[in-house]
Design an enzyme around this catalytic site. Structure first.
Site, PDB file in Angstrom:
ATOM      1  N   SER A 134      33.804  33.126  28.913  1.00 34.71           N
ATOM      2  CA  SER A 134      34.688  32.193  28.209  1.00 34.71           C
ATOM      3  C   SER A 134      36.141  32.402  28.601  1.00 34.71           C
ATOM      4  O   SER A 134      36.601  33.542  28.714  1.00 34.71           O
ATOM      5  CB  SER A 134      34.551  32.374  26.698  1.00 34.71           C
ATOM      6  OG  SER A 134      35.412  31.486  26.014  1.00 34.71           O
ATOM      7  N   ARG A 163      48.099  33.663  44.747  1.00 35.64           N
ATOM      8  CA  ARG A 163      47.205  34.793  45.010  1.00 35.64           C
ATOM      9  C   ARG A 163      46.054  34.807  43.984  1.00 35.64           C
ATOM     10  O   ARG A 163      44.922  35.139  44.336  1.00 35.64           O
ATOM     11  CB  ARG A 163      47.962  36.115  44.967  1.00 35.64           C
ATOM     12  CG  ARG A 163      48.970  36.322  46.096  1.00 35.64           C
ATOM     13  CD  ARG A 163      48.413  36.124  47.477  1.00 35.64           C
ATOM     14  NE  ARG A 163      49.425  36.322  48.525  1.00 35.64           N
ATOM     15  CZ  ARG A 163      50.298  35.383  48.920  1.00 35.64           C
ATOM     16  NH1 ARG A 163      50.324  34.184  48.363  1.00 35.64           N
ATOM     17  NH2 ARG A 163      51.158  35.646  49.900  1.00 35.64           N
ATOM     18  N   GLU A 177      43.787  32.187  45.125  1.00 35.81           N
ATOM     19  CA  GLU A 177      43.064  32.683  46.307  1.00 35.81           C
ATOM     20  C   GLU A 177      41.930  33.608  45.875  1.00 35.81           C
ATOM     21  O   GLU A 177      40.861  33.612  46.487  1.00 35.81           O
ATOM     22  CB  GLU A 177      44.055  33.421  47.226  1.00 35.81           C
ATOM     23  CG  GLU A 177      43.445  33.852  48.550  1.00 35.81           C
ATOM     24  CD  GLU A 177      44.493  34.499  49.462  1.00 35.81           C
ATOM     25  OE1 GLU A 177      45.476  33.830  49.817  1.00 35.81           O
ATOM     26  OE2 GLU A 177      44.338  35.692  49.790  1.00 35.81           O
TER      27      GLU A 177
END
Lengths: 163, 163, 163, 163, 163, 163, 163, 163, 163, 163
Positions: free
Chosen positions: I130, I104, I107
């Site tokens: 960063s 997830r 995704e």
């Protein structure tokens, strides 16, 4: 419903499909038809009709005629591209899929594939569930905690040959 | 039924799973229990139990106790490896899968994934079928032309957030 | 024929197979049996027997008994590993294959796959040649210009479901 | 048979082939010719002709002439694109293939490749079945339980050089 | 020359080869033999012998005997692992290769592959240079500006079948 | 020889090369020149010239002039695209290659790469055969059992720096 | 500094290197030596010494002696594994690299590779910077806004052969 | 210098860059400017300018003005495509790279990456060399044995956060 | 809480980590400590501590002492493996990840990555967030419709160098 | 702000998106609107609006109307392409990403993914953070040592089903 709905023919997955496909999607959108209604109009199941729209099933001559009628698309334009000389080149989209709807199905294979295999073997023996002689459907099950999608694969069991 | 059934702990997928897993498979084989019977014994569905055997579901304390009882495996040996401190690291096997049983499921995603996505959107709107709040089962439908595998995914529809 | 033939259990593809497999290969080598002779001994075809040796087919109880007899391997040692509780996890070796013998088959798919698909569709319609209900054999056709390998796949045609 | 059959030149695999290829496919479709009939017309086997249509075989000057005649396509248009200066760039489609017809052949390599290799070695020694000096054909074997596809590879055995 | 040269059996590519292989490499190192000298001792070419050391060629019975003699390795230990029952599983190392020596050969294919193909077609017609009936050698050409490696492939031309 | 030979500019590998490239190939085909004859005309080796045609070598100003003359192509059209401002972006085609001619070279790297590396080290020490300062040629060796392709790489040995 | 520093021999990249490598790393750690100090002790540059520790450079006989002395490791144990019979199998770690330090170098190639290539061509002509005759070093440049790493590659320019 | 230098806009890497990019390369070629001279004209370093030409750096408003002046390209045409609304989508070319110039840099990462990482850690502690706050340059060091390329990365050290 | 909790050292991701890691996980499990409580005990944030447990952060000498105390693990055993000579080799697990929790996050990068990039550029200019000077935390936000996970990345903005 | 800002419709990621998308980006650039201001104008969050611009979110009818107004783009042109018939095909860009901004997010998953998973499990149990019911935002935290990006994911916890 837009009178001028257009479908991006240069976008995945449409760019990998015959040009008539985007015309069919546009006609469907302009008519405001869901796959469910379109499927009723041509006497087939909605998932099968959607698969044909994505170039994943072969329409027969009567299917093409029914589709032309239901969508007011010239019959010849469908016959020319998807007629008897055309055969589906099946398998669509990237592997692994990135779209979350399709990825979840893929995740189902990753997470539950071995369990499904084990239970099929225990119930049926050495063989597979056919994805060729297989019927798929999607229905909606209302639920106060959130509606549920019922996705069913009904495939013939094929035992492995021994020779 | 062999009294000394062994499971190849160095083979895929067992080599990617906690060592107790092969012991559980061996105990199950020696008892001659199917996942269906084992599932009845511990009060769960067979696909979920099979998923747990492949390290794809988390057994609760009572599930572990019931399993130890049903298989005559020392409770502590399961608790030590699959107890409350263990969390599934889900996703098993190669991508794309090569075993024909599992590949057919994957082929279903390749061939029918876009059709399923389109119909879900038309019936439910923008969102997905959850593979987390999802129940899966496999049943056998006798058919004189060849028995059929009925594989069902019953997953909650989740609408996309807008913010 | 070496009396002590050994098979490298840590090498591909043996390392991906149950330990009994290397024992079976060693027994076969020490007996000096070809797959052809072994197949006659147990009443099956040689390609199917070879597939079983590579963990790609499921031996039935009588196959295991016949094999134990033909190879003088203790029956229980085969039953324990490849008995009724074991199911093939099919698909062996790297993709694409690097061994030239196997690569040539793969090259056949790359070069002639579309032609074979087109001819199957023209002769049979929309569907596939099953690789489940499929029998394979290899025969030698002597030829003064160099002997020829005749490799035949005899698979059931499966028409695509429409629903 | 549509008088205006068209073939999607922007779709895989046509988009990777010389433009004349889609013209040939369209002419064949409009003539209503199968590869079998076309092959008879030009005195070759149907799989070889289909391979040439997919850019996987080199047509000789007489083949081009016979093809132009059989399809009523101007000779020069074929010569210009597929004449003596053109050499096949063989290997077509994605790896692994996603179309189920072609994937099944690939699955045959995955599942039975090692068995075929082992039997070839036992019958012929160290070497390979040539995929260059190889003839392929597909025939239909009627069967009351479902017609069968007989796919045969007839390839020269090539022994490995030692030096 | 170390009397106890060892070869890392758990390192690529040795870990993918039969265990006797590392023993052969160690014996060769302890004897202080180059492949050139070893090849003379057994009457073969050095590249072929090196290929056999990397499990990429099949030693015949006399080759094994000559090798055992030249390296003072027990004959049976080679026969047991690399005897008549053993067949090379060819193709070694990662793709693409990362070692600069091997990568340069691969780069030669990437950069000059199409040019070599074009010239082979022009000189020989439609077909390939066999890598099965092919002899390879490496010689050193002294040059004041830096010695040069002369690497030659001498392979039979195989014309494509038409049928 | 067709007076109108055309080369498919949208096909691999031409689609990855400057547009003038297909013009050069067409001019060469219409003139009926092999790379060998063309190379003589411009005073270079045929493999190097073929490499330049595939965009894998940099033509100098005199090479461009000689090429324009030999092929009757306007000088400026070559200069504009392949002149001093153009640098080869080397490496052409898919990895691994699928065309059997090129794949066989790649197979040579897979099967014989480690052997070649070992012999280079033994003859030259730690270093590589340069693929930059390397000359390649292909010659035809007539042989009653089938003509042979002699492919030679003549590359400078480069010792590894130590610092 | 721990007197018993250990290095995980089953972890990447150590698991891909000869077993003596982890011993050398442990000895270095127990001595509390940096690569800089170790390099001074054996008269080489620190990056080259570090490369040798990762199996990416070939130690000469005197390097091995100096190393054994500097680290109090038995000379024979290094000679046995990394002696004259051992040749580096170069290229270490996954592609693309996941460790952020190494990934940043890789990102430099992705982002600045084409720019570096263009400037090399403009300054030197058609050719490459050798990675074989190349010296690399890392120095620290103090800076009040944050110290800077100065990483330099000093490689011979190699012009492309024309022939 | 050709007055009509053209750059292949359909070739990698140009096809992945804004259309104005090929116009800038063509203008540079027609002016006969190296990146070094162009960089002087606009007051930046040549590698940075080259990176901007490959769409890997963001030009500021003054950079765009200076570039338009130096190349006699209409200011608006650059602003329209690369103005303040455009942000680099960094990372160019295939992975791993196939061009030998760029591959050598990649090989440097494969072969020396772990050594560089180890020395950075020893000199600076846990952290990385920034590839964002990093300046790169290429200079030519004449050498009678062959000129050398000096390629320098000057990047800020960034220590890992602990929290 | 099991007194004998064990962690599968041969399973991913533990098999890629130093052996002491599984000991630390086991000690933590036996003590019944969450990362939150453990983090409080050693004065760090829980995500950072968890990262260190997965070999993704470098523990300082005091962190090691505090950890040894909190877990009753011998100090030397941690120092020996994770002491000052050990540096994280960061990046863990398969790409793309298959575990749904980690997928997830991945995704999120696939779906929202371009949007996040665009907004960072608009708010900060050309540069990056960063991931080195970055602090991450996870908190629980109770919600009657289902609790929510609040995952925050707090990373320094780094502007791109121009030179 | 350029009055004629253009967006490269043939570049990644725009080439994978409906054509109207580049028109929307151009209109936004010509108006000089940030996503923040645009989001205020249509009453949504800026990350969600940016996601919609990259084809990763579905605009409702009112969103389309508000957008047309805010950007002075004809309403119908947006409705035709992104109206009710259009559904996002989510997942954009290469895997792994090469742009440093997006790669850093991916690196966050590689380095901290397991730690985040572990802490989610400890705080919430077996389940995931939803990426469907998830709200994301980016804010700027001024800091004298360098401004910081605060990136927050606020996603619903979904417990795994047991059945």
């Amino acid at each position: 419903m837009s009178q001028l709905a257009s479908v991006p023919s240069n976008n995945s997955p449409y760019s990998d499909l015959p040009p008539i496909i985007t015309k069919l999607f546009e006609a469907k959108a302009r008519k405001g038809l869901s796959f469910e209604k379109l499927a009723q109009a041509i006497g087939k199941d909605e998932i099968w009709v959607a698969a044909a729209f994505y170039g994943q099933a072969k329409l027969g001559p009567e299917d093409i005629e029914a589709l032309a009628r239901a969508l007011d698309v010239p019959l010849a334009s469908i016959q020319n591209e998807l007629g008897s000389h055309w055969w589906p080149n099946r398998g669509l989209g990237s592997v692994p899929p990135t779209d979350p709807v399709i990825y979840r199905l893929f995740e189902g294979v990753l997470v539950y594939g071995h369990a499904i295999k084990a239970v099929i073997h225990e119930k049926f023996g050495d063989g597979i569930m056919s994805m060729i002689d297989c019927k798929i459907n999607v229905t909606k099950k209302p639920d106060p905690k959130g509606d549920r999608v019922i996705l069913t694969f009904d495939g013939k069991f094929l035992p492995y040959a021994k020779w």
